[in-house]
Design a protein around this motif. Structure first.
Motif, mmCIF file in Angstrom:
data_model
loop_
_atom_site.group_PDB
_atom_site.id
_atom_site.type_symbol
_atom_site.label_atom_id
_atom_site.label_comp_id
_atom_site.label_asym_id
_atom_site.label_seq_id
_atom_site.Cartn_x
_atom_site.Cartn_y
_atom_site.Cartn_z
ATOM 1 N N GLN A 1 -2.281 16.696 -6.502
ATOM 2 C CA GLN A 1 -3.189 17.296 -7.498
ATOM 3 C C GLN A 1 -4.242 16.863 -7.874
ATOM 4 O OE1 GLN A 1 -2.564 20.567 -8.441
ATOM 5 N NE2 GLN A 1 -0.524 20.796 -7.278
ATOM 6 N N ALA A 2 -5.380 17.445 -7.784
ATOM 7 C CA ALA A 2 -6.730 16.768 -8.519
ATOM 8 C C ALA A 2 -6.563 16.274 -9.962
ATOM 9 C CB ALA A 2 -7.855 17.522 -8.288
ATOM 10 N N ASN A 3 -6.147 17.037 -10.731
ATOM 11 C CA ASN A 3 -5.644 16.771 -12.168
ATOM 12 C C ASN A 3 -4.691 17.698 -12.588
ATOM 13 O OD1 ASN A 3 -7.049 19.510 -12.255
ATOM 14 N ND2 ASN A 3 -9.282 18.676 -12.624
ATOM 15 N N LYS A 4 -4.516 18.153 -13.792
ATOM 16 C CA LYS A 4 -3.535 18.734 -14.280
ATOM 17 C C LYS A 4 -3.715 20.482 -14.116
ATOM 18 C CE LYS A 4 -2.648 15.244 -17.647
ATOM 19 N NZ LYS A 4 -2.342 15.065 -19.070
ATOM 20 N N LEU A 5 -4.475 20.770 -13.275
ATOM 21 C CA LEU A 5 -4.504 22.302 -13.061
ATOM 22 C C LEU A 5 -3.273 22.938 -12.212
ATOM 23 C CD1 LEU A 5 -8.257 22.509 -11.859
ATOM 24 C CD2 LEU A 5 -7.483 23.358 -13.815
ATOM 25 N N PHE A 6 -2.676 22.042 -11.647
ATOM 26 C CA PHE A 6 -1.576 22.519 -10.897
ATOM 27 C C PHE A 6 -1.624 23.813 -9.878
ATOM 28 C CE2 PHE A 6 0.187 20.270 -14.461
ATOM 29 C CZ PHE A 6 0.768 19.249 -13.960
ATOM 30 N N ASP A 7 -2.544 23.599 -9.102
ATOM 31 C CA ASP A 7 -2.669 24.745 -7.932
ATOM 32 C C ASP A 7 -2.751 24.194 -6.558
ATOM 33 O OD1 ASP A 7 -5.307 23.826 -7.498
ATOM 34 O OD2 ASP A 7 -6.217 24.967 -9.169
ATOM 35 N N HIS A 8 -3.008 24.964 -5.716
ATOM 36 C CA HIS A 8 -2.961 24.474 -4.158
ATOM 37 C C HIS A 8 -4.523 24.317 -3.976
ATOM 38 C CE1 HIS A 8 1.405 24.855 -4.077
ATOM 39 N NE2 HIS A 8 1.236 25.988 -4.095
ATOM 40 N N LEU A 9 -5.534 24.495 -4.476
ATOM 41 C CA LEU A 9 -6.644 24.546 -4.232
ATOM 42 C C LEU A 9 -7.580 23.216 -4.526
ATOM 43 C CD1 LEU A 9 -7.314 28.228 -5.258
ATOM 44 C CD2 LEU A 9 -6.773 27.357 -2.932
ATOM 45 N N HIS A 10 -7.134 22.510 -5.491
ATOM 46 C CA HIS A 10 -7.833 21.428 -5.757
ATOM 47 C C HIS A 10 -6.989 20.243 -5.739
ATOM 48 C CE1 HIS A 10 -9.738 24.840 -8.124
ATOM 49 N NE2 HIS A 10 -10.696 23.979 -7.988
ATOM 50 N N LEU A 11 -7.082 19.867 -4.450
ATOM 51 C CA LEU A 11 -6.237 18.603 -3.868
ATOM 52 C C LEU A 11 -6.851 17.244 -3.392
ATOM 53 C CD1 LEU A 11 -3.542 20.940 -1.953
ATOM 54 C CD2 LEU A 11 -3.459 20.232 -4.190
ATOM 55 N N ARG A 12 -5.968 16.241 -3.286
ATOM 56 C CA ARG A 12 -6.552 14.979 -2.984
ATOM 57 C C ARG A 12 -5.573 14.366 -1.990
ATOM 58 N NH1 ARG A 12 -10.185 16.950 -5.002
ATOM 59 N NH2 ARG A 12 -11.611 16.082 -6.781
ATOM 60 N N MET A 13 -5.987 13.453 -0.914
ATOM 61 C CA MET A 13 -5.420 12.584 -0.375
ATOM 62 C C MET A 13 -5.791 11.239 -1.021
ATOM 63 S SD MET A 13 -4.633 13.860 3.550
ATOM 64 C CE MET A 13 -5.982 14.631 3.797
ATOM 65 N N ARG A 14 -4.796 10.416 -1.532
ATOM 66 C CA ARG A 14 -5.169 9.140 -2.051
ATOM 67 C C ARG A 14 -4.153 8.000 -1.354
ATOM 68 N NH1 ARG A 14 -3.815 12.149 -7.235
ATOM 69 N NH2 ARG A 14 -5.858 12.933 -8.008
ATOM 70 N N GLY B 1 0.810 -1.337 -0.140
ATOM 71 C CA GLY B 1 0.137 0.138 0.027
ATOM 72 C C GLY B 1 0.839 1.361 0.081
ATOM 73 N N GLU B 2 0.206 2.448 -0.577
ATOM 74 C CA GLU B 2 0.874 3.761 -0.593
ATOM 75 C C GLU B 2 -0.280 4.561 -0.447
ATOM 76 O OE1 GLU B 2 5.064 3.793 -3.252
ATOM 77 O OE2 GLU B 2 3.143 4.219 -4.232
ATOM 78 N N PHE B 3 0.236 5.731 0.111
ATOM 79 C CA PHE B 3 -0.403 7.012 0.556
ATOM 80 C C PHE B 3 0.226 8.124 -0.119
ATOM 81 C CE2 PHE B 3 -0.518 10.510 3.496
ATOM 82 C CZ PHE B 3 -1.932 11.034 3.369
ATOM 83 N N GLU B 4 -0.663 9.060 -0.742
ATOM 84 C CA GLU B 4 -0.226 10.302 -1.334
ATOM 85 C C GLU B 4 -0.848 11.443 -0.705
ATOM 86 O OE1 GLU B 4 0.905 12.221 -5.797
ATOM 87 O OE2 GLU B 4 -0.727 10.611 -5.608
ATOM 88 N N LYS C 1 -9.630 11.513 -0.632
ATOM 89 C CA LYS C 1 -10.224 12.539 0.364
ATOM 90 C C LYS C 1 -10.160 13.987 -0.620
ATOM 91 C CE LYS C 1 -8.568 10.477 4.734
ATOM 92 N NZ LYS C 1 -7.892 10.681 5.930
ATOM 93 N N VAL C 2 -11.131 14.421 -0.581
ATOM 94 C CA VAL C 2 -11.347 15.580 -1.264
ATOM 95 C C VAL C 2 -10.752 16.901 -0.295
ATOM 96 C CG1 VAL C 2 -12.503 17.364 -2.479
ATOM 97 C CG2 VAL C 2 -13.031 14.786 -2.640
ATOM 98 N N ILE C 3 -9.807 17.674 -0.891
ATOM 99 C CA ILE C 3 -9.258 18.747 0.010
ATOM 100 C C ILE C 3 -9.645 20.061 -1.015
ATOM 101 C CG2 ILE C 3 -7.432 19.859 0.999
ATOM 102 C CD1 ILE C 3 -8.104 17.049 2.158
ATOM 103 N N GLU C 4 -10.766 20.669 -0.663
ATOM 104 C CA GLU C 4 -11.193 21.935 -1.341
ATOM 105 C C GLU C 4 -11.658 22.781 -0.626
ATOM 106 O OE1 GLU C 4 -13.213 20.631 -5.092
ATOM 107 O OE2 GLU C 4 -11.590 19.556 -5.981
#
Length: 688
Positions: A103-116, A96-99, A135-138
């Motif tokens: 980035q949620a997608n290729k927007l490359f910002d600090h406002l649309h993030l995930r913990m996977r 298992g791995e945790f991230e 997890k959704v970090i928005e």
């Protein structure tokens, strides 16, 4: 620099039938299908982790040194287990791995993030399963940071992920890559191996216990403390970037996804036809359906809208009667016209009659990111663009339209304002329009009018909109309060989104639909089909209710839509009024007909006796009692017969349409609960 280790425990509910997270949570609670996940995670080099460099844990575990791309903050799962009696008991984590804060997608910002989270699991019998969670970090409106960071949206599949070692050792392997960005094709492949869907959460007590498990892995006690603090700085610093400041736009808290599409994806010249979930076989007056989802852009939105082009899978219809455009109401989606699990739908009937059917998802659709809008913008941009897209693809000079609720109001605004006229030729682009529930003139019950005046000023201070899905999973404290008030105030019907929708859109009983007209399975299906509505729209509706007609709420709109003659002249309008509709009273449709006739426009009013707001489409007898009036309205210019002259007579069964119970009946319902609508939610195919 050393590493950090900690343990977290999450618990929740799952479903083997549902693919939508909220539906899975609702069904899991009902069936008692619990799931517990306990993981011990470890970072071997905290400084490399913070910098997003190669994770040394892969080297320690004999993984290739180049397996993780730079810029990703990943930890590995030192040990873990998943426990669920419904999955066979205890499963150990093999890999298992945790991230963190990816980035949620290729927007490359600090406002649309995930913990996977990505795990390979093995049960006592040796069966191999894999888990994908995020997890959704928005920073959505309403203060949702606690629920974001403690809620894990989870899916469990058959078969293992390819680990970094496996992928390097077998470069030609095609097994799922745990960190590949999901696309539509990959999602469909994954659907074939999906076993269960779940939502698991960290409780407040569990979070306090988790804080006590953080340990450094190397060096003195002081250096270990420093490593833990370094992780905390990285974690809380990332959260601060996401949550401190203005709210983001474009989130979908009720229907989240791991890899959301980019705001404007490239247009596909000819999207493929695909089978419609739950419509893969014909029965009971229903076709097996195929759809082609066609995206299109409007100039004022950062995301694309789309059209669902529908046909019978067996090729039994030819669409020779021309295109018809369907527009849904606010807080639902195109599937309201064809997605119900039982009975013939209006799309089935239109196909059978030879129409070429196009269902529009305008900006109020729950398939799109939450956004603030007014009906003026929808009328100016969404409907004209959709009409032109359909005409361009079909080659037809005009189309017909069936429009409902706020889709009807906005479409009627577009019609009377000249937005549905060709700018060069000045030719009108629509021939026949059938409007249901509400259009240019508004009439609401007195109790709804009073509720709008009293509650809107307060609720707009704490939220940007309301969502029936909060009855299943509240996304913040304000949502939780509204959900509790709604479910306490409304008649219990074992469908929390339905109860909250009643509370949001009106006052009293059976606002959304007359429950007595709807089968249990259809009523249960609506739990997924009801979603977010912004207060920008609700405020415009409330102000329009105060005046008695649609009031512009946009600085680029005219001063009034009903103080001048409609621009459109040749189209024929059929206004359907549901006599039992307690969201918008039928007399509003009657007033619209009077206005159009006074202006020289052909219009007819058709009352639908015994029907409420949505059961005109979803009711068990709607195909026999409502659809003929819709067909009459769509064919008016073809037949020359005024639909108002062929009104179907309907009186309520058993002495009346039991839409709104009397006072004694309401108290009995509140005290005893409801057993009328206790059917379990229907099994779901993948929700797209």
């Amino acid at each position: 620099m050393g590493g950090v280790r900690w343990t977290e425990e999450l618990a929740g509910y799952m479903s083997f039938d549902q693919t939508d997270f909220n539906q899975a949570l609702m069904e899991g609670r009902r069936d008692g299908a619990r799931l517990t996940l306990r993981l011990t995670l470890q970072i071997d080099d905290i400084e490399a982790f913070v910098q997003g460099a190669q994770n040394p844990a892969q080297v320690n575990r004999e993984y290739p040194t180049g397996a993780t791309a730079s810029g990703h903050k990943r930890a590995w799962v030192r040990s873990g287990r998943l426990e669920s009696p419904d999955l066979g008991g205890r499963m150990n984590v093999d890999w298992g791995e945790f991230e963190l804060l990816a980035q949620a997608n290729k927007l490359f910002d600090h406002l649309h993030l995930r913990m996977r989270y990505r795990l390979n699991l093995r049960d006592p019998e040796g069966r191999e399963l894999r888990l994908a969670g995020f997890k959704v970090i928005e920073n959505d409106p309403g203060g949702d940071s606690w629920r974001d960071t403690t809620t894990l949206f989870t899916r469990i599949y058959t078969g293992w992920w390819r680990t970094p070692y496996d992928r390097a050792d077998e470069p030609g392997a095609t097994a799922p890559d745990p960190w590949a960005e999901e696309d539509e094709a990959a999602a469909k492949r994954e659907a074939t191996s999906l076993l269960a869907t779940a939502i698991v959460q960290i409780s407040r007590a569990g979070f306090m216990r988790e804080l006590t498990t953080f340990r450094g892995t190397e060096g003195s006690a002081l250096s270990q403390l420093g490593d833990v603090l370094r992780f905390g700085e990285c974690f809380f610093g990332g959260l601060a970037k996401a949550y401190v400041g203005p709210n983001t736009v474009g989130g979908q808290t009720s229907f989240p996804c791991d890899y959301p599409p980019l705001p404007c994806a490239p247009q596909v010249p000819e999207p493929p036809w695909e089978a419609v979930p739950n419509r893969t076989r014909a029965h009971g007056g229903r076709y097996a359906l195929e759809r082609q989802i066609i995206p299109f852009e409007v100039e004022d939105l950062p995301f694309q809208l789309n059209l669902h082009h529908l046909r019978a899978a067996a090729g039994l219809t030819d669409g020779n009667r021309g295109p018809v455009l369907l527009a849904h109401g606010a807080g639902v989606r195109a599937e309201m016209f064809y997605g119900q699990p039982l009975g013939e739908t209006i799309v089935d009937r239109l196909l059978r009659e030879g129409y070429d059917v196009w269902a529009l998802n305008w900006r109020g659709s729950i398939d799109f990111p939450n956004n603030a809008y007014t009906l003026d913008e929808v009328a100016r941009y969404d409907h004209p663009a959709a009409v032109k897209e359909v005409l361009a693809r079909t080659g037809a000079p005009k189309l017909r339209a069936l429009v409902h609720c706020q889709g009807s109001v906005s479409f009627m605004i577009a019609a009377v304002s000249g937005y549905l006229t060709d700018e060069e030729t000045k030719e009108e682009l629509v021939s026949d329009v059938v409007s249901s529930a509400i259009s240019l003139f508004f009439e609401v019950p007195d109790r709804t009018w009073l509720k709008q005046r009293l509650t809107l000023p307060a609720v707009t201070l704490v939220a940007s909109g309301a969502d029936p899905q909060w009855g299943i999973r509240a996304v913040n404290t304000a949502a939780k309060v509204l959900a509790r008030i709604s479910t306490a105030a409304e008649r219990p019907c074992n469908n929390a989104p339905c109860q909250i929708a009643n509370f949001i859109y009106g006052a009293g009983w059976d606002v959304l639909l007359c429950h007595a007209n709807v089968d249990d399975a259809v009523h249960a299906w609506t739990a997924r089909e009801l979603g977010y509505t912004p207060f920008s729209l609700i405020s415009q509706v409330a102000e329009s209710s105060r005046y008695g007609h649609i009031v512009p709420s946009w600085d680029r709109a005219p001063a009034s839509y009903v103080s001048r003659r409609p621009t459109i002249r040749d189209a024929r309008f059929t206004l359907l009024g549901c006599t039992e509709d307690t969201m918008f009273e039928a007399k509003g449709q009657e007033r619209t007909v009077e206005f159009l006739k006074d202006c020289g426009v052909q219009a007819a009013y058709v009352p639908l006796g015994g029907y409420g707001h949505m059961d005109a489409y979803w009711g068990r007898h709607a195909a026999a009692e409502v659809f003929p009036s819709i067909l009459d309205g769509l064919s008016w210019s073809e037949t020359g017969v005024d639909p108002g002259e062929r009104v179907p007579a309907r009186v309520g069964r058993d002495g009346g349409a039991a839409c709104a119970p009397g006072l004694a009946g309401r108290w009995r319902a509140r005290s005893q609960g409801s057993s009328d609508f206790s059917a379990p939610p229907p099994a779901r195919s993948r929700v797209t």
